[in-house]
Design an enzyme around this catalytic site. Structure first.
Site, PDB file in Angstrom:
ATOM      1  N   ASP A 475       0.835  -1.203   0.000  1.00 24.90           N
ATOM      2  CA  ASP A 475       0.000   0.000   0.000  1.00 24.90           C
ATOM      3  C   ASP A 475       0.875   1.261   0.000  1.00 24.90           C
ATOM      4  O   ASP A 475       2.096   1.200   0.262  1.00 24.90           O
ATOM      5  CB  ASP A 475      -0.898  -0.046   1.244  1.00 24.90           C
ATOM      6  N   ASP A 545     -10.818   2.044  -3.172  1.00 28.21           N
ATOM      7  CA  ASP A 545     -11.376   1.708  -1.861  1.00 28.21           C
ATOM      8  C   ASP A 545     -12.894   1.658  -1.920  1.00 28.21           C
ATOM      9  O   ASP A 545     -13.541   1.224  -0.971  1.00 28.21           O
ATOM     10  CB  ASP A 545     -10.947   2.751  -0.815  1.00 28.21           C
TER      11      ASP A 545
HETATM   12  C1  DGJ Z   1      -5.874   1.785   1.939  1.00 33.67           C
HETATM   13  C2  DGJ Z   1      -6.276   0.581   1.140  1.00 33.67           C
HETATM   14  O1  DGJ Z   1      -6.785   0.967  -0.086  1.00 33.67           O
HETATM   15  C3  DGJ Z   1      -7.302  -0.223   1.945  1.00 33.67           C
HETATM   16  O2  DGJ Z   1      -7.749  -1.308   1.192  1.00 33.67           O
HETATM   17  C4  DGJ Z   1      -6.651  -0.669   3.227  1.00 33.67           C
HETATM   18  O3  DGJ Z   1      -5.606  -1.543   2.945  1.00 33.67           O
HETATM   19  C5  DGJ Z   1      -6.149   0.532   3.995  1.00 33.67           C
HETATM   20  N1  DGJ Z   1      -5.298   1.370   3.190  1.00 33.67           N
HETATM   21  C6  DGJ Z   1      -5.394   0.100   5.222  1.00 33.67           C
HETATM   22  O4  DGJ Z   1      -4.825   1.158   5.884  1.00 33.67           O
END
Ligand code: DGJ
Length: 733
Positions: A475, A545
């Protein structure tokens, strides 16, 4: 035929430049023509009478024996329209009378900023690859332009290596990978834009004189704009018309400039973003640009994305040319957020296994003092309160349930509230003595620094060595700010724009080489780092997300224009949805995610037995058609964008033995039923049996019929109401 050297002055004689050694910059006495043929495309360029490298042709494939005349520069139109500016140069230096976007701009040690690149030599590597060397007319700046055409798709890969052979350093202020030119016509530009939770909006606009700049100044790819474009000519549409397209393989700050000149010609220039750019080249040093891939089709946007996506599957992805099918994953983020523990994750793993999930992924919260996004980033040791015996008991449990194990990491970031930051406050991007802007309570580590690179590599290597981890969700949850690198002399600090991304790539490559079984997902708070650069090192991406199914339909539509379904992770989550409170049926949510790489991301503790049964049945059905859905040729039959009531896709396996058809209604009005869908890409003579994955075809629909029938008559689906979906498979008999 791949690369060919065509006529000299149209005479048909072989070009004297073939195999010639670098000429010290003087004007060559001949005008070679270079021609690349691949798929249904020919790309040709040559040396004009002044010695500049000029594009000659880019479009449908020409006859093998057709003669392409040597390049001739544009006539001078007026005192305001120089020939140097208007000639469609392959890689124009900023110098002479250039007002359009330069490919390369430098400042010499003595203050001279005039750079005029002339052809010097060429060398052919194989039938599909050629390097062409251009050099400044008086100074020893040498640029090698690399060309490679893919024989199947006709996609051309272009990049540039810039070398300084001057006695003094030069400052590179702007460096493109390539410039592509199109003749004067009416064109429409398509590009992808977005925001957090709203990625992958497809935009279309007429190209007019002036520049349309697509870029990121953020240090990474960004969700706001994606480094992909398509240009349709005249009335080109989804399945018809001439369309040119391209994608830049770079995950740092990038720029693609689409520019129509005063003669209505179009030039697309792409590479490092010149904003705040500065790369000092000492004598003897060189700078490699990213690769800019570009292609042509006369089958519209659909044809463009099918070509590019197959190319990505077979040439870009780490497992190319035959990527494995993606496992169906369960990810616990939406269920637990940071409240992970051995017990909580173990219970979810049991439920996920019961659905037929292949891989269990624990998301954020397992490390350091991580209880929220306020602390812990940078401290990649297991949190002992949550996992008293380390990760092994959970991983063993996941394995005993016949799943493999994946883990979330965010290696390039640090929370100020972390041991790492307390020990190394100088490791972040910053300008000394200036504020350090935080986003999500975190700062960006300066991965360009060798010590930071080593720390990040070692931390990830240790995790992978000590634990049986099959997958990393990598991430990256903010953009850069205050991008200082004060370890270096002032005139070298801007190298951070190149070295950060290069180090990221090399870490990923080294981790993969050392742990060959490990797969990686590129995530940046959703789709903030999706490009052909990162996709060379990562197997899939997290597109957004936003997991609301209706929003995902439009996002998936946008995404597939530029990137393959094989890389498009898609979780089924809970209803009502956390982002927009929309309520939707489990079947609808499942079918939307089954258009991509199916995953499950809801809180399984709250799913009813009926939800679990539907999910289990559809996970099994997905496994049966996954190869076609994720690696086949996609036809976007009805787009869900612009508030469309309906949407439909069809994916056909490359051997045409199977097709999978998805249909969705948003909300039908006035008794309207789903439009009859004429399928595409089938073998007209073959017989295909129709099978339901979910939902019913209209009464009277045959259970089997020829490809011609399905393509000409079409299929009617019994689908009405709000947020409904259906899916069918057609199997060749
Ligand atoms: C952002 C990601 O897009 C989410 O899926 C998740 O992993 C969060 N970060 C966790 O902090």
């Amino acid at each position: 035929m791949g690369v060919a050297f065509a006529s000299l002055l149209g005479s048909g004689a072989a070009a004297a430049a073939y195999g010639q050694t670098p000429n010290a910059g003087s004007h060559v006495g001949s005008q070679p023509v270079f021609r690349l043929d691949g798929g249904n495309t020919t790309y040709a360029f040559g040396v004009n009478e002044r010695g500049e490298l000029q594009q000659l042709y880019w479009g449908g494939r020409l006859g093998e024996h057709d003669v392409i005349d040597p390049a001739k520069s544009e006539d001078v139109l007026s005192g305001f329209d120089s020939s140097y500016n208007n000639t469609p140069q392959e890689y124009a230096g900023w110098g002479a009378e250039l007002y359009l976007e330069p490919a390369l701009k430098v400042t010499f040690a003595d203050g001279n900023r005039d750079l005029v690149l002339h052809y010097a030599s060429s060398s052919k590597h194989d039938d599909n690859s050629i390097d062409v060397v251009v050099k400044d007319i008086s100074r020893a700046v040498i640029v090698t332009l690399h060309y490679n055409i893919d024989p199947e798709s006709g996609i051309v890969a272009r990049s540039a290596t810039i070398e300084n052979h001057e006695p003094n350093p030069i400052m590179i202020e702007q460096a493109a990978a390539a410039a592509f030119s199109l003749p004067a016509a009416h064109y429409t530009l398509s590009y992808l834009s977005g925001r957090w939770a709203g990625e992958w909006t497809l935009n279309e606009e007429a190209i007019h004189q002036g520049q349309r700049v697509l870029e990121s100044r953020r240090g990474s790819t960004g969700v706001q704009l994606n480094p992909w474009f398509a240009i349709g000519k005249g009335n080109a549409g989804e399945e018809q018309g001439e369309t040119w397209f391209g994608a830049l393989a770079w995950s740092g700050s990038w720029r693609i400039t689409v520019e129509q000149d005063s003669l209505d010609k179009v030039r697309v220039t792409g590479g490092f973003n010149p904003f705040d750019f500065g790369y000092l080249l000492e004598p003897g040093e060189k700078l490699e640009s990213p690769v800019f891939y570009a292609g042509y089709t006369d089958h519209g946007m659909g044809g463009a994305s099918r070509l590019l996506n197959r190319f990505t599957l077979t040439h870009i992805l780490p497992q190319a040319p035959s990527p494995k099918l993606r496992p169906v994953i369960y990810n616990s983020w939406e269920a637990t957020q940071w409240n992970v523990s051995e017990a909580v994750e173990g219970a979810l793993a049991e439920k996920a296994a019961a659905l037929g999930v292949d891989r269990f992924v624990m998301d954020d919260g397992w490390f350091g003092q991580r209880k929220s996004d306020h602390a812990g980033l940078g401290d990649w040791y297991v949190n002992k309160e949550k996992f008293p015996n380390g990760l092994k008991p959970l991983i063993d449990k996941v394995h005993s349930l016949n799943m493999d194990f994946g883990l979330w990491v965010e290696p390039e970031m640090v929370n100020p509230d972390s041991d790492l930051y307390r020990n190394h406050p100088d490791w972040v991007l910053n300008f000394p003595g200036r504020p350090r802007s935080e986003d999500r309570n975190q700062l960006v580590l300066n991965l360009a620094r060798p010590d930071v690179r080593k720390y990040v590599f070692d931390a990830m290597d240790k995790l992978l060595t000590e634990n049986d981890i099959a997958f990393l969700k990598w991430d990256y949850n903010r953009n850069w700010s205050e991008p200082g690198w004060d370890q270096l002399p002032a005139n070298e600090q801007k190298k951070v724009y190149v070295e950060f991304t290069r180090n990221l790539y090399s870490i990923l490559a080294e981790l993969r080489a050392k742990h060959p079984g490990v797969e990686i997902e590129s995530c940046s708070g959703g789709g903030g780092r999706v490009d052909l650069g990162i996709l060379h090192y990562t197997d899939e991406v997290w597109p957004s997300d936003n997991t609301d199914p209706l929003d995902r339909l439009t996002q998936q539509d946008g995404f597939t224009h530029a990137y393959p379904v094989q890389t498009m992770a898609a979780w089924v989550t809970d209803s009502p949805h956390w982002l927009n409170s929309r309520t939707s049926l489990m079947t609808y949510r499942m079918l939307v995610s089954m258009q991509g790489v199916l995953g499950i991301g809801g809180n399984l503790n709250n799913w009813t037995n009926e939800d679990m049964a539907i999910a289990r049945r559809l996970v099994a059905a997905y496994h049966q058609v996954q190869k076609t859905v994720t690696q086949g040729d996609l036809y976007r039959l009805i787009s869900p964008t612009n508030g469309s009531e309906f949407s439909a896709t069809e994916t056909v396996s490359p051997d045409k033995s199977q097709a999978v058809f998805f249909a969705f209604v948003h909300s039908t009005q006035e008794g309207r039923s789903f439009p009859r869908s004429q399928l595409l890409g089938l073998d007209p003579k073959a017989i295909y049996a129709l099978g339901s994955i979910e939902g019913k075809a209209a009464e009277g629909t045959p259970t089997e019929a020829s490809g011609a029938w399905w393509m000409n008559h079409g299929i009617e689906v019994a689908l009405q109401g709000d947020f409904q979906g259906a899916a069918f498979r057609l199997d060749r008999k």
